[in-house]
Write a protein that holds these residues in place. Structure first.
Motif, mmCIF file in Angstrom:
data_model
loop_
_atom_site.group_PDB
_atom_site.id
_atom_site.type_symbol
_atom_site.label_atom_id
_atom_site.label_comp_id
_atom_site.label_asym_id
_atom_site.label_seq_id
_atom_site.Cartn_x
_atom_site.Cartn_y
_atom_site.Cartn_z
ATOM 1 N N GLN A 172 3.754 9.690 -9.950
ATOM 2 C CA GLN A 172 3.046 10.049 -11.211
ATOM 3 C C GLN A 172 2.133 11.314 -11.323
ATOM 4 O OE1 GLN A 172 0.441 6.232 -10.891
ATOM 5 N NE2 GLN A 172 1.609 5.487 -12.886
ATOM 6 N N GLU A 173 1.556 11.646 -10.183
ATOM 7 C CA GLU A 173 0.907 13.042 -10.494
ATOM 8 C C GLU A 173 1.990 14.047 -10.518
ATOM 9 O OE1 GLU A 173 -1.853 15.521 -7.273
ATOM 10 O OE2 GLU A 173 -1.257 13.762 -6.646
ATOM 11 N N LYS A 174 3.115 13.888 -9.790
ATOM 12 C CA LYS A 174 4.033 15.066 -10.039
ATOM 13 C C LYS A 174 4.418 15.360 -11.597
ATOM 14 C CE LYS A 174 6.651 18.339 -8.422
ATOM 15 N NZ LYS A 174 6.214 19.607 -7.974
ATOM 16 N N LEU A 175 4.652 14.037 -12.089
ATOM 17 C CA LEU A 175 5.033 14.161 -13.686
ATOM 18 C C LEU A 175 4.143 14.810 -14.385
ATOM 19 C CD1 LEU A 175 7.382 12.226 -12.640
ATOM 20 C CD2 LEU A 175 6.965 10.732 -14.612
ATOM 21 N N LEU A 176 2.875 14.713 -13.831
ATOM 22 C CA LEU A 176 1.637 15.229 -14.776
ATOM 23 C C LEU A 176 1.681 16.858 -14.324
ATOM 24 C CD1 LEU A 176 -1.294 12.646 -13.857
ATOM 25 C CD2 LEU A 176 -0.114 13.184 -16.081
ATOM 26 N N GLN A 177 1.957 17.379 -13.245
ATOM 27 C CA GLN A 177 2.134 18.767 -13.068
ATOM 28 C C GLN A 177 3.283 19.138 -13.472
ATOM 29 O OE1 GLN A 177 2.425 18.670 -8.695
ATOM 30 N NE2 GLN A 177 0.228 18.057 -8.403
ATOM 31 N N ALA A 233 0.884 -1.162 -0.035
ATOM 32 C CA ALA A 233 -0.026 -0.081 -0.022
ATOM 33 C C ALA A 233 0.956 1.235 0.057
ATOM 34 C CB ALA A 233 -0.926 -0.063 1.143
ATOM 35 N N SER A 234 2.069 1.328 0.736
ATOM 36 C CA SER A 234 2.754 2.449 0.819
ATOM 37 C C SER A 234 3.630 2.506 -0.306
ATOM 38 C CB SER A 234 3.876 2.274 2.009
ATOM 39 O OG SER A 234 4.610 3.318 1.953
ATOM 40 N N SER A 235 3.890 1.355 -0.971
ATOM 41 C CA SER A 235 4.661 1.856 -2.372
ATOM 42 C C SER A 235 3.615 2.374 -3.512
ATOM 43 C CB SER A 235 5.061 0.014 -2.877
ATOM 44 O OG SER A 235 5.872 0.165 -4.102
ATOM 45 N N GLN A 236 2.473 1.669 -3.319
ATOM 46 C CA GLN A 236 1.627 2.415 -4.453
ATOM 47 C C GLN A 236 1.212 3.738 -4.416
ATOM 48 O OE1 GLN A 236 -1.954 -0.160 -5.184
ATOM 49 N NE2 GLN A 236 -0.994 -1.920 -4.368
ATOM 50 N N LYS A 237 0.973 4.196 -3.003
ATOM 51 C CA LYS A 237 0.803 5.305 -2.716
ATOM 52 C C LYS A 237 1.980 6.258 -3.053
ATOM 53 C CE LYS A 237 -0.323 8.733 0.999
ATOM 54 N NZ LYS A 237 -0.631 8.730 2.655
ATOM 55 N N THR A 238 3.203 6.009 -2.826
ATOM 56 C CA THR A 238 4.149 6.639 -3.276
ATOM 57 C C THR A 238 4.499 6.840 -4.793
ATOM 58 O OG1 THR A 238 5.292 6.206 -1.220
ATOM 59 C CG2 THR A 238 6.764 6.904 -2.896
ATOM 60 N N TYR A 239 4.273 5.527 -5.380
ATOM 61 C CA TYR A 239 4.345 5.769 -6.878
ATOM 62 C C TYR A 239 3.260 6.774 -7.627
ATOM 63 C CZ TYR A 239 5.945 3.690 -11.520
ATOM 64 O OH TYR A 239 6.203 3.989 -12.664
ATOM 65 N N MET A 240 2.238 6.513 -7.039
ATOM 66 C CA MET A 240 0.968 7.403 -7.711
ATOM 67 C C MET A 240 1.179 9.010 -7.167
ATOM 68 S SD MET A 240 -2.576 5.371 -7.013
ATOM 69 C CE MET A 240 -2.263 5.015 -5.415
ATOM 70 N N LYS A 241 1.828 9.069 -6.147
ATOM 71 C CA LYS A 241 2.388 10.543 -5.940
ATOM 72 C C LYS A 241 3.400 11.292 -6.824
ATOM 73 C CE LYS A 241 4.785 13.099 -2.035
ATOM 74 N NZ LYS A 241 5.499 12.823 -0.689
#
Length: 245
Positions: free
Chosen positions: A130-135, A120-128
């Motif tokens: 991914q969001e930064k790359l979108l920004q 869960a922690s790994s997924q949360k970090t990765y999605m964070k």
């Protein structure tokens, strides 16, 4: 000021940073903090019997475990906040990523060990990330591991919601490679590890510390000279029957 021969950070900065970390180290434990999360006397009973230890020895082990857990967080402080001294746009923000450089578009999360993140922690970090790359379409996000399986700077491949994801600008990197990026010295982390014992000796001498004050035994003994009884009263004193111990 002693010359620690690091080159990438001043002697004063590394000494003060190590001293600050030592000052944060937990060196005291009493019965209140020992039982803050309610110690499990049943587990301690199993531990004592299975390992052939006295309750005093098992209590000592539990005290050391609790102190060690606190101090592991202090080591996290040491690793993260050292980058405050890097200059050249490197920053340790109050919130968000652990270490950033807006000028270079680098955003890093620090983990002490490669296996400390659950799924869960790994997924949360990765999605964070991914969001930064979108920004920021120039962003490079890094999962920096102090104790990695090996020295590396590779694409981080992970599973999110059952699907495998990877991206060239989401990296999994060992801390020696991150030091090289930050300080421009491929041996910077090695130099720090080599000098750390001397820096610690100097910091501890100045702070005049280096021992643990443990009041747990004394306070348990005030409950009852029988350590087993004292432990059970800590957890179960309001349970039926335990008033008769």
């Amino acid at each position: 000021m002693k010359d620690y021969q690091l080159g990438f950070i001043s002697n004063a900065d590394i000494f003060n940073h190590v001293k600050e970390t030592v000052a944060l180290y937990r060196t005291f434990i009493d019965l209140k903090s020992f039982n803050e999360n309610i110690v499990d006397p049943i587990k301690l009973t199993f531990d004592a019997k299975v390992y052939g230890k006295t309750f005093e020895e098992i209590i000592e082990s539990e005290c050391i475990r609790q102190i060690d857990k606190t101090n592991s967080n202090r080591i996290g402080y040491f690793h993260q906040n050292l980058f405050k001294y890097a200059g050249n746009g490197w920053n340790v923000p109050i919130a968000g990523f652990d270490v950033i450089n807006d000028e270079l578009h680098i955003y890093a999360e620090l983990k002490n060990k490669h296996n400390t993140m659950n799924s869960a922690s790994s997924q949360k970090t990765y999605m964070k990330m991914q969001e930064k790359l979108l920004q920021d379409d120039r962003a490079v996000c890094m999962l920096v591991e102090v104790i990695a399986k090996k020295s590396q700077n590779v694409k981080w491949t992970t599973t999110v919601d059952g699907k495998v994801f990877s991206h060239d600008r989401i990296r999994r990197i060992s801390i020696d490679k991150f030091y090289e990026i930050v300080f421009g010295d491929s041996e910077a982390f090695f130099k720090l590890c080599r000098a750390l014992p001397d820096i610690l000796d100097d910091a501890i001498a100045e702070l005049q510390c280096g021992s643990i004050e443990n009041n747990v035994y004394e306070e348990l003994n005030q409950l009852s000279p029988d350590m087993s009884k004292s432990l059970y009263l800590l957890a179960f004193k309001t349970y039926d029957g335990f008033q008769n111990l």
